[in-house]
Design an enzyme around this catalytic site. Structure first.
Site, short mmCIF file in Angstrom:
data_model
loop_
_atom_site.label_atom_id
_atom_site.label_comp_id
_atom_site.label_asym_id
_atom_site.label_seq_id
_atom_site.Cartn_x
_atom_site.Cartn_y
_atom_site.Cartn_z
CG ASN A 155 -2.02 1.10 1.34
OD1 ASN A 155 -1.27 2.38 1.20
ND2 ASN A 155 -3.15 1.01 1.76
CG HIS A 206 0.76 6.22 4.73
ND1 HIS A 206 -0.10 7.27 5.05
CD2 HIS A 206 0.20 4.99 5.19
CE1 HIS A 206 -1.20 6.72 5.70
NE2 HIS A 206 -0.94 5.34 5.67
CG HIS A 235 -8.28 3.88 1.11
ND1 HIS A 235 -8.49 3.91 2.36
CD2 HIS A 235 -9.62 4.34 0.69
CE1 HIS A 235 -9.61 4.02 3.02
NE2 HIS A 235 -10.26 4.48 1.80
NE ARG A 263 -9.35 8.35 4.46
CZ ARG A 263 -9.70 7.45 5.49
NH1 ARG A 263 -8.81 6.33 5.77
NH2 ARG A 263 -10.48 7.59 6.41
NE ARG A 294 -7.66 11.31 5.65
CZ ARG A 294 -8.06 10.75 6.83
NH1 ARG A 294 -7.13 9.76 7.45
NH2 ARG A 294 -9.18 10.97 7.05
CD GLU A 335 -6.90 0.04 1.22
OE1 GLU A 335 -6.99 1.13 1.76
OE2 GLU A 335 -6.22 -1.08 1.43
CB THR A 346 -9.60 1.62 7.40
OG1 THR A 346 -9.25 2.29 6.29
CG2 THR A 346 -11.06 0.99 7.18
CD GLU A 367 -7.00 -6.10 3.16
OE1 GLU A 367 -7.18 -5.95 2.11
OE2 GLU A 367 -6.30 -5.60 3.89
CG HIS A 421 -5.51 -1.90 9.54
ND1 HIS A 421 -5.06 -1.01 10.48
CD2 HIS A 421 -5.96 -0.91 8.66
CE1 HIS A 421 -5.17 0.37 10.35
NE2 HIS A 421 -5.99 0.62 9.28
N1 PXP Z 1 -5.93 -3.09 4.16
C1 PXP Z 1 -7.00 -2.22 4.18
C2 PXP Z 1 -8.08 -2.40 3.73
C3 PXP Z 1 -6.52 -0.86 4.79
O1 PXP Z 1 -7.78 -0.07 4.83
C4 PXP Z 1 -5.31 -0.56 5.03
C5 PXP Z 1 -4.99 0.78 5.37
O2 PXP Z 1 -5.21 1.72 4.39
C6 PXP Z 1 -4.46 -1.72 4.85
C7 PXP Z 1 -4.88 -2.89 4.51
C8 PXP Z 1 -3.10 -1.19 5.20
O3 PXP Z 1 -2.76 -0.90 6.63
P1 PXP Z 1 -1.43 -0.40 7.20
O4 PXP Z 1 -1.05 0.87 6.36
O5 PXP Z 1 -1.69 -0.33 8.66
O6 PXP Z 1 -0.43 -1.64 6.79
#
Ligand code: PXP
Length: 253
Positions: free
Chosen positions: A16, A19, A52, A54, A58, A79, A110, A160, A200
């Site tokens: 992901n 960030h 994601h 959003r 952001r 996402e 989330t 998931e 997550h």
């Molecule tokens: N899976 C989903 C559905 C999420 O919403 C997120 C956070 O955006 C993640 C995985 C990844 O989580 P993390 O950034 O804490 O690794």
């Protein structure tokens, strides 16, 4: 099957890159480049890239999703909240995968899984639309038996499991309890014919126990990877995460 997983179902890594975009948005610059991050992560051993989009934009922007999907060289998992706007975007851009997540504007990230049971027909309709567009759609849900039943009733082929409560648990007893919930939920979903992913809050330190759950075949990891990248670079951060996952997977019996 590959050797790194000791003959068990291989475990895929979705990176992901939200960030990476957070850093860019903090200054309104054009760097760091999200598409470049996706390429580096793939070259280092990722199997797909997650973004994601959003509602408040952001971090990831519409143009990021368009660029990544239209480049066509990297499998993209979008996402998205269950909203008309996001469904329209998904249908138009057609990422390979999508994951429906709950979303609140004021949250830092989330919080909790999608309430599938509480909005079964809306979830079913959204899955129908995403499937109709040829998208592999997952539901992000808590490791809860009734939510998994509801996911099956809604026609989900993928879920998931939210690992955030496991990841946040500091007390070993509470962590084991959360892990047991995830093990049970993953087996339940697999027995219903649903492919199980998880994510997550996963880090190099806590990922091994999740990687050791055979019913789980994909992990989506972002924040800790980008944080590690500050010290070791993204390539090494992805490699180290893969190594931690593979070592957990080898512990499968
Ligand atoms: N899976 C989903 C559905 C999420 O919403 C997120 C956070 O955006 C993640 C995985 C990844 O989580 P993390 O950034 O804490 O690794």
């Amino acid at each position: 099957m590959n050797d790194s997983t000791n003959g068990h179902a291989p475990l895929r890594l979705g990176v992901n890159v939200d960030h990476v975009a957070t850093l860019r948005q903090a200054r309104g610059t054009r760097y760091p480049d999200v598409a470049e991050a996706a390429r580096v992560a793939m070259a280092a051993g990722a199997d797909s890239i997650t973004v994601h989009l959003r509602e408040d934009r952001r971090h990831i922007q519409d143009a990021d999703v368009e660029t990544l999907v239209q480049a066509g060289d990297v499998p993209i998992n979008l996402e998205m909240a269950l909203t008309a706007e996001m469904l329209d975007i998904a249908e138009r851009l057609k990422p390979r995968d999508a994951c429906l997540v709950p979303e609140k504007r004021e949250e830092l990230t989330t919080e909790g899984g999608l309430d599938v049971r509480g909005q079964l027909s809306a979830v079913r309709d959204a899955l129908d639309r995403l499937h109709g567009a040829g998208i592999q759609a997952a539901l992000f849900i808590d490791p809860d038996a009734d939510q998994i039943e509801a996911a099956a009733e809604a026609g989900a082929r993928f879920i998931e499991l939210h690992t955030g409560t496991y990841a946040d648990a500091t007390d070993p007893g509470a962590r084991d309890e959360q892990l047991a919930r995830i093990v049970e939920a993953a087996a339940q979903a697999r027995d219903l014919g649903i492919e199980v992913h998880a994510g997550h809050g996963l880090t190099r330190d806590n990922v091994a126990s999740i990687a050791a759950i055979e019913a789980i075949v994909e992990l989506n990891i972002g924040h800790a990877l980008v944080a590690d990248a500050v010290f070791m670079g993204l390539r090494e951060a992805v490699r180290e995460m893969r190594a931690a996952m593979d070592s957990g997977r080898r512990a499968l019996r």
